[in-house]
Design a protein around this motif. Structure first.
Motif, PDB file in Angstrom:
ATOM      1  N   LEU A 419      23.888   1.093 -51.183  1.00  0.00           N
ATOM      2  CA  LEU A 419      23.095   0.199 -50.339  1.00  0.00           C
ATOM      3  C   LEU A 419      23.938  -1.010 -49.944  1.00  0.00           C
ATOM      4  O   LEU A 419      24.509  -1.695 -50.800  1.00  0.00           O
ATOM      5  CB  LEU A 419      21.845  -0.251 -51.093  1.00  0.00           C
ATOM      6  CG  LEU A 419      20.807  -1.024 -50.286  1.00  0.00           C
ATOM      7  CD1 LEU A 419      20.270  -0.170 -49.142  1.00  0.00           C
ATOM      8  CD2 LEU A 419      19.669  -1.469 -51.196  1.00  0.00           C
ATOM      9  N   ASP A 420      24.015  -1.278 -48.656  1.00  0.00           N
ATOM     10  CA  ASP A 420      24.921  -2.299 -48.144  1.00  0.00           C
ATOM     11  C   ASP A 420      24.127  -3.461 -47.556  1.00  0.00           C
ATOM     12  O   ASP A 420      24.050  -3.644 -46.344  1.00  0.00           O
ATOM     13  CB  ASP A 420      25.834  -1.685 -47.081  1.00  0.00           C
ATOM     14  CG  ASP A 420      26.979  -2.616 -46.701  1.00  0.00           C
ATOM     15  OD1 ASP A 420      27.233  -3.570 -47.458  1.00  0.00           O
ATOM     16  OD2 ASP A 420      27.601  -2.391 -45.648  1.00  0.00           O
ATOM     17  N   LEU A 421      23.514  -4.242 -48.433  1.00  0.00           N
ATOM     18  CA  LEU A 421      22.741  -5.402 -47.995  1.00  0.00           C
ATOM     19  C   LEU A 421      23.663  -6.565 -47.646  1.00  0.00           C
ATOM     20  O   LEU A 421      24.688  -6.781 -48.308  1.00  0.00           O
ATOM     21  CB  LEU A 421      21.771  -5.834 -49.093  1.00  0.00           C
ATOM     22  CG  LEU A 421      20.587  -4.905 -49.375  1.00  0.00           C
ATOM     23  CD1 LEU A 421      19.872  -5.343 -50.635  1.00  0.00           C
ATOM     24  CD2 LEU A 421      19.628  -4.891 -48.195  1.00  0.00           C
ATOM     25  N   ASP A 422      23.290  -7.308 -46.625  1.00  0.00           N
ATOM     26  CA  ASP A 422      24.039  -8.490 -46.218  1.00  0.00           C
ATOM     27  C   ASP A 422      23.161  -9.712 -46.474  1.00  0.00           C
ATOM     28  O   ASP A 422      22.413 -10.157 -45.608  1.00  0.00           O
ATOM     29  CB  ASP A 422      24.421  -8.405 -44.740  1.00  0.00           C
ATOM     30  CG  ASP A 422      25.239  -9.608 -44.287  1.00  0.00           C
ATOM     31  OD1 ASP A 422      25.772 -10.317 -45.159  1.00  0.00           O
ATOM     32  OD2 ASP A 422      25.333  -9.844 -43.063  1.00  0.00           O
ATOM     33  N   ALA A 519      22.170  -4.903 -37.621  1.00  0.00           N
ATOM     34  CA  ALA A 519      23.289  -5.832 -37.827  1.00  0.00           C
ATOM     35  C   ALA A 519      23.660  -6.548 -36.538  1.00  0.00           C
ATOM     36  O   ALA A 519      23.748  -5.937 -35.469  1.00  0.00           O
ATOM     37  CB  ALA A 519      24.496  -5.065 -38.369  1.00  0.00           C
ATOM     38  N   GLY A 520      23.850  -7.851 -36.638  1.00  0.00           N
ATOM     39  CA  GLY A 520      24.244  -8.643 -35.488  1.00  0.00           C
ATOM     40  C   GLY A 520      23.103  -9.075 -34.594  1.00  0.00           C
ATOM     41  O   GLY A 520      23.304  -9.876 -33.675  1.00  0.00           O
ATOM     42  N   SER A 521      21.911  -8.564 -34.845  1.00  0.00           N
ATOM     43  CA  SER A 521      20.759  -8.940 -34.025  1.00  0.00           C
ATOM     44  C   SER A 521      19.975 -10.059 -34.701  1.00  0.00           C
ATOM     45  O   SER A 521      20.241 -10.423 -35.849  1.00  0.00           O
ATOM     46  CB  SER A 521      19.840  -7.729 -33.818  1.00  0.00           C
ATOM     47  OG  SER A 521      19.160  -7.403 -35.019  1.00  0.00           O
ATOM     48  N   ASN A 528      17.179  -7.083 -43.688  1.00  0.00           N
ATOM     49  CA  ASN A 528      17.847  -7.146 -44.987  1.00  0.00           C
ATOM     50  C   ASN A 528      16.890  -7.629 -46.077  1.00  0.00           C
ATOM     51  O   ASN A 528      16.842  -7.068 -47.165  1.00  0.00           O
ATOM     52  CB  ASN A 528      19.072  -8.067 -44.910  1.00  0.00           C
ATOM     53  CG  ASN A 528      20.321  -7.349 -44.449  1.00  0.00           C
ATOM     54  OD1 ASN A 528      21.057  -6.802 -45.262  1.00  0.00           O
ATOM     55  ND2 ASN A 528      20.554  -7.344 -43.152  1.00  0.00           N
ATOM     56  N   MET A 529      16.120  -8.691 -45.776  1.00  0.00           N
ATOM     57  CA  MET A 529      15.181  -9.211 -46.760  1.00  0.00           C
ATOM     58  C   MET A 529      14.081  -8.203 -47.059  1.00  0.00           C
ATOM     59  O   MET A 529      13.681  -8.018 -48.219  1.00  0.00           O
ATOM     60  CB  MET A 529      14.572 -10.520 -46.257  1.00  0.00           C
ATOM     61  CG  MET A 529      15.520 -11.712 -46.288  1.00  0.00           C
ATOM     62  SD  MET A 529      16.121 -12.097 -47.950  1.00  0.00           S
ATOM     63  CE  MET A 529      14.586 -12.400 -48.803  1.00  0.00           C
TER      64      MET A 529
END
Length: 751
Positions: A419-422, A519-521, A528-529
């Motif tokens: 899982l790749d959360l930012d 991503a990026g939007s 993500n949250m």
């Protein structure tokens, strides 16, 4: 012409003549005269750059270091009244270092022969080599008290803030440390225990206003009942511990195992090293070494240290202090992999192929000596082309091979799809007075990711080894999200225009596709949250249920035994599995693993809540001077009583109370997660951009109240609210109709 000695000749001379280390002594010993002294100076400078020598004024010395936390013996004051000490455990080959003890007003009197535990600072350009500040006398363990100071004619009294204590402490006139009435103070017991009347104390630190920033973490410690003082028998056991030598261990001191930590780290429990695999059957492969402090050698099953470590479960970290799982003698000294100091370790040697797949691994109980304790920023700068004096000599032999192995692990990670959360982590900067100077987000460097990947690799190797050897252990378990939480995430994604597939076995790759799409939007943070909220809480258990978030079927914590009891259990299991000694996991411990797992999972959650509450209070303190200012943010939560907004610059969550949103009644739709205005039809939902005004920030509670000014750039329309706070009947009917219409739209979207 004078012959210039070789580097090995110089090192041999200094080793045999530790009292004759000035440049003139070296020149005289080798007959170097005249202009040749310039060449000798160049050779000495090269030895210094390479780390073989350390210059102090005009002499060159063995570079072996004392640990930052060391046991010292007071030798007494000199003619000028300065207090000096000597190390109890100097292991270098050069001259024993000179240590100046810097005392503070609240420190007890120290005399010749006293043994102390002290924090050391390396000093250059002075006659002494270190400066020491007292942590405590060896053999003493004065109780610490946190309370409010009340001035009296005889001195004062301390009223403890701990809810479980109703006994006041008496402070003599000369022991108040200048504390004022009403101040929060930290004090320690003065005089023998068990005396008649109220116990006596002396103030050691003034914390000022109980609501001030410096008091925040101490209050959280007491509120959440986190043990912050060690029992006498635990301290005594730690003080009796001695450095472990090579006997019965593998000598790993030739391996350049470096530690990479935050710049303010006080303990170092993991070190790593990598090099190209020389096995011809594994072209372009890598050998990775991960060495972890051998805490199990000092904290043995059933000991006082073991009982206290299990009780605490883990260390707790606050912006201004750490509540450690182990006493300073261990956590900051004997169990910390300090630069230039021999330390006991358990290391794993891992063979990787060119794509980062683990081919084999083996564990070793050894003795290591780290050549350098580096921090993330300087390592990253070195690899990016700007090495400093510390990293320069290590770039080619150590850092570049580490990053080469990391690149292979990045490829393996991409195939595994964890899982790749930012989710940026907040960083709170404090000044010396404990006041918040800034709230920002921590940088995520490749140096951070490198250490994370190496630690995950070592943790997998530990789990696989113990499973293969059929030795019980505690796994780190992370189960997949519940169907209900997934449905909530799916609805949020659909409302933002994204899709999360339904009706298939959920994998982290599915969630990553959602995260990558956002991503990026402007929806990235919301997605993500929401994904994080859908996850279950990880825990410790003897049953292997896998780790969903990391996409691993076997996972255990092995890499941080200084600060996590779970890792200590895994170390003991490895000791038992390899037959390394009698300090491993015992058969009678197997049945207790489930209860231990439940307990340390609870202590972990306790620490997380205390750390979060403290962060909230610090941020509220930081924002308290900006009441009335306007901020931009995003709606992060909606409830019947109001709207939660995450502020952009501080990352803080504030509440917009329902009563302050416009002048109309809002209908709350729990299923859709929306608010709808009865008069205007204004729709408020998750993820919307807002402008708010800070109405209130309360440091004592950490509460932040906001006023909603604009939604998606438009001012909030003002409806008409009835005197009773509810809309007229016509408004309620209109609100219900709009809500029903919204629900129908949501259902059509789902189909």
């Amino acid at each position: 012409m004078s012959r210039i000695p070789s580097k090995s000749d110089i090192l041999d001379w200094i080793s045999e003549n530790p009292t004759l280390t000035a440049k003139r002594d070296i020149a005289k010993a080798f007959g170097v005269k005249g202009a040749a002294r310039i060449d000798l100076k160049r050779v000495l400078k090269e030895l210094e750059t390479e780390g073989h020598l350390e210059k102090r004024k005009r002499s060159y010395q063995d570079p072996d270091r004392l640990p930052p936390v060391s046991v010292l013996q007071i030798t007494g004051p000199d003619a000028d009244g300065d207090l000096f000490a000597k190390p109890m455990e100097w292991q270098g080959e050069g001259v024993e270092p000179v240590i100046l003890v810097v005392t503070r007003a609240a420190d007890p009197a120290l005399g010749p022969g006293d043994r102390i535990l002290a924090r050391l600072t390396l000093i250059k350009g002075e006659e002494h080599h270190y400066e020491a500040r007292l942590i405590r006398r060896i053999g003493t363990n004065p109780r610490r008290i946190l309370g409010v100071f009340r001035k009296t004619a005889e001195g004062g009294r301390i009223v403890p803030v701990d809810k479980g204590s109703d006994k006041e402490w008496v402070v003599a006139e000369g022991a108040t440390h200048g504390a004022k009435d009403g101040e929060l103070v930290e004090a320690e017991q003065a005089g023998p225990k068990g005396r008649m009347g109220l116990p006596r104390a002396r103030v050691v630190e003034r914390l000022g206003d109980p609501s001030a920033a410096k008091a925040v973490s101490l209050i959280a410690i007491h509120q959440h009942s986190i043990p912050d003082s060690f029992p006498d028998d635990v301290i005594a056991e730690a003080d009796r511990a001695k450095p472990i030598g090579l006997k019965g261990r593998e000598d790993l001191r030739h391996l350049p195992l470096i530690t990479i930590d935050p710049s303010d780290a006080r303990d170092h429990d993991d070190a790593c090293y990598a090099h190209a695999d020389e096995d011809p059957s594994n072209p372009d492969g890598h050998i990775v070494w991960v060495a972890i402090a051998d805490v199990a050698a000092y904290v043995t099953p059933g000991s006082a240290l073991d009982r206290e470590a299990r009780k605490r479960g883990n260390s707790t970290y606050f912006p201004d202090r750490v509540v450690p799982m182990l006493p300073d003698r261990l956590s900051g000294d004997l169990c910390s992999l300090h630069e230039g100091v021999p330390r006991a370790c358990i290391a794993v040697r891992i063979q990787l192929d060119a794509e980062g797949t683990m081919l084999s691994h083996s564990f070793h109980r050894g003795l290591m000596r780290s050549p350098a304790s580096l921090h993330y920023e300087e390592v990253q700068q070195a690899v990016d082309g700007a090495p400093n004096d510390r990293c320069g000599p290590l770039l080619e032999p150590v850092l570049n091979p580490l990053y080469a192995a990391y690149e292979a692990l990045v490829a393996a990670r991409a195939r595994r799809q964890p899982l790749d959360l930012d989710l940026p982590e907040r960083r709170i900067e404090l000044d010396h007075a404990g006041q918040v100077t800034s709230v920002s987000f921590k940088d995520r460097l490749d140096a951070h990711r490198l250490i994370e990947e190496f630690m995950i690799l070592a943790n997998v190797a530990a789990a696989e080894t113990l499973i293969a050897k059929r030795v019980p252990l505690l796994f780190r378990v992370h189960e997949e999200p519940s169907p209900e939480k997934l449905d909530a995430l799916r609805e949020t994604a659909q409302a933002s225009g994204y899709a999360l597939a339904k009706g298939q076995v959920l994998k982290t790759a599915h969630l990553n596709r959602l995260l990558n799409a956002a991503a990026g939007s402007e929806d990235a943070e919301l997605i993500n949250m929401s994904t994080l909220r859908a996850m279950t809480q990880a825990y410790y258990a003897p049953d292997n249920l896998g780790h969903f978030g990391l996409a691993l079927s076997r996972y255990a914590h092995f890499t941080s035994p200084i600060r996590r009891y779970a890792d200590l259990v895994v170390h003991r299991a490895l000791i038992a599995a390899h037959g390394w000694g009698n300090d491993g996991l015992r058969p009678e411990d197997y049945d207790a693993l489930e209860a231990i797992g439940e307990h340390i999972s609870d202590t972990e959650r306790r620490s997380m809540i205390a750390e979060r509450d403290t962060t909230d209070r610090y941020i509220a303190s930081y924002l308290s001077e900006r009441v009335g200012d306007e901020f931009s943010g995003r709606i992060s939560g909606i409830a019947r009583f109001g709207v939660f907004v995450k502020l952009d610059d501080a990352g803080a969550d504030g509440l917009v109370p329902m009563r302050s949103i416009g002048r109309e009644y809002f209908h709350y739709d729990a299923e859709a997660g929306t608010l709808m205005g009865a008069d205007t039809g204004l729709m408020i939902s998750l993820g919307q951009r807002v402008t708010v005004r800070l109405a209130e920030a309360t440091p004592v509670t950490g509460g932040i109240a906001l006023e909603l000014l604009a939604l998606e750039g438009d001012a909030i329309p003002q409806g008409r609210r009835s005197p009773a706070g509810r809309p007229p009947r016509r408004g309620r009917i209109k609100a219900k109709r709009r809500a029903e219409k919204t629900r129908r739209k949501v259902k059509r979207t789902r189909r």
